[in-house]
Design a protein around this motif. Sequence first.
Motif, PDB file in Angstrom:
ATOM      1  N   GLY A 117      26.029 -41.443  -8.888  1.00 32.12           N
ATOM      2  CA  GLY A 117      26.510 -42.458  -9.823  1.00 32.12           C
ATOM      3  C   GLY A 117      27.219 -41.847 -11.020  1.00 32.12           C
ATOM      4  N   PRO A 118      26.581 -40.902 -11.746  1.00 31.59           N
ATOM      5  CA  PRO A 118      27.261 -40.250 -12.870  1.00 31.59           C
ATOM      6  C   PRO A 118      28.507 -39.462 -12.443  1.00 31.59           C
ATOM      7  CG  PRO A 118      24.901 -39.965 -13.054  1.00 31.59           C
ATOM      8  CD  PRO A 118      25.154 -40.586 -11.708  1.00 31.59           C
ATOM      9  N   PHE A 119      28.469 -38.846 -11.266  1.00 31.79           N
ATOM     10  CA  PHE A 119      29.645 -38.128 -10.761  1.00 31.79           C
ATOM     11  C   PHE A 119      30.820 -39.090 -10.643  1.00 31.79           C
ATOM     12  CE2 PHE A 119      32.488 -36.791  -7.405  1.00 31.79           C
ATOM     13  CZ  PHE A 119      32.669 -35.431  -7.627  1.00 31.79           C
ATOM     14  N   LEU A 124      35.932 -41.435 -12.812  1.00 34.06           N
ATOM     15  CA  LEU A 124      36.737 -42.630 -13.084  1.00 34.06           C
ATOM     16  C   LEU A 124      37.143 -42.749 -14.544  1.00 34.06           C
ATOM     17  CD1 LEU A 124      34.739 -45.145 -10.868  1.00 34.06           C
ATOM     18  CD2 LEU A 124      37.049 -44.303 -10.413  1.00 34.06           C
ATOM     19  N   LEU A 125      36.342 -42.148 -15.443  1.00 31.19           N
ATOM     20  CA  LEU A 125      36.621 -42.261 -16.880  1.00 31.19           C
ATOM     21  C   LEU A 125      37.287 -41.023 -17.480  1.00 31.19           C
ATOM     22  CD1 LEU A 125      33.335 -43.891 -18.269  1.00 31.19           C
ATOM     23  CD2 LEU A 125      35.490 -45.019 -17.700  1.00 31.19           C
ATOM     24  N   THR A 285      37.812 -39.151  -6.271  1.00 29.58           N
ATOM     25  CA  THR A 285      38.436 -37.831  -6.291  1.00 29.58           C
ATOM     26  C   THR A 285      38.966 -37.555  -7.689  1.00 29.58           C
ATOM     27  OG1 THR A 285      39.089 -38.040  -3.968  1.00 29.58           O
ATOM     28  CG2 THR A 285      40.238 -36.381  -5.293  1.00 29.58           C
ATOM     29  N   TYR A 286      38.589 -36.425  -8.241  1.00 32.73           N
ATOM     30  CA  TYR A 286      39.003 -36.061  -9.592  1.00 32.73           C
ATOM     31  C   TYR A 286      40.449 -35.571  -9.580  1.00 32.73           C
ATOM     32  CZ  TYR A 286      34.292 -36.253 -11.606  1.00 32.73           C
ATOM     33  OH  TYR A 286      33.070 -36.662 -12.078  1.00 32.73           O
ATOM     34  N   ASP A 287      41.249 -36.102 -10.491  1.00 33.93           N
ATOM     35  CA  ASP A 287      42.641 -35.688 -10.635  1.00 33.93           C
ATOM     36  C   ASP A 287      42.695 -34.619 -11.726  1.00 33.93           C
ATOM     37  OD1 ASP A 287      45.358 -35.430 -10.586  1.00 33.93           O
ATOM     38  OD2 ASP A 287      45.764 -37.302 -11.650  1.00 33.93           O
ATOM     39  N   LEU A 288      42.424 -33.383 -11.334  1.00 35.59           N
ATOM     40  CA  LEU A 288      42.366 -32.285 -12.299  1.00 35.59           C
ATOM     41  C   LEU A 288      43.366 -31.198 -11.928  1.00 35.59           C
ATOM     42  CD1 LEU A 288      38.561 -31.877 -13.064  1.00 35.59           C
ATOM     43  CD2 LEU A 288      40.372 -32.338 -14.693  1.00 35.59           C
TER      44      LEU A 288
END
Length: 300
Positions: A117-119, A124-125, A285-288
């Motif tokens: 959940g935190p992941f 998303l934020l 998916t993280y956009d990093l």
Amino acid sequence: MTKWTVADVGDQRGRTVIVTGANSGLGAEVSRVLAEAGARVIMACRDPGKARVVADAIGGVTEVRRLDLADLSSVRAFAGGLDEDVDVLINNAGVMAVPRGVTADGFERHIGTNHLGPFALTGLLLDRIRGRVVTVSSGLHVLGRIREDLDGDRRRYQRWLAYGQSKLANLLFAYELQRRLEAAGRRVASVAAHPGVAATEGQRRDTSLQGKILAGGPAQTPAMGALPILYAATAPGVPGGACVGPDGFLQRRGHPTLVVSSRRSRDAAVAAGLWARSERLTGVTYDLHPTPAAPLPARR
């Protein structure tokens, strides 16, 4: 050496902070201190009714929004409803040593609520966070192992080991997030924190002999347990990738300081593997991508 206390939080006016699990225990205490210091606190809670009672007692500038970390649709709805930047996200909410059960998405309750959940929420934020991500773990992460079978369906369920795995996942996530932020040239810092042994609702609810042994003696107050989280969120100069915990024996009690977590929690290969699995399980998916370098000035 002077001990860090709530008096050192400083002026938080002009800052916006999200605190998950803010309706009781450590989350309520962190929210109270930050609101009294002038921050605008978004109290993200599964039960808005209970949270509003706490918010009314706190005063200051608070806002209650519903968030159930055990339901990824709720996580997406919360993130989708936030149309502003925030300075700090404090991933505090979680469950501790509960009986076997599953989340709305079919994950074992500890790993689903405390890590997945935190992941998903952080991913998303992330583009709206200006300062820090604080992820709350536990000294009992030392009980954990990241299993190939995260849900534990292939072995006998042991609630404290399931809890330990989820808290180990919190640290692996916090450290891996910092590595990825640095690689992308982001200025956001990822910091871990743990409260030591604190008198939270979960700690009070567990009256088993095993729980008492693991607690290792009397618990400190929520006010003391909240200090490492507040330090991680507000103290100047806290480096990304750090962990904050109590300065007492075995990090069980005391005032906040930078601490070293277990070697297992700092295993970059395990962290990368957990990250990939977490993206797959949550669909977030993280956009990093690395930030492009500024162009060199043209030669004359």
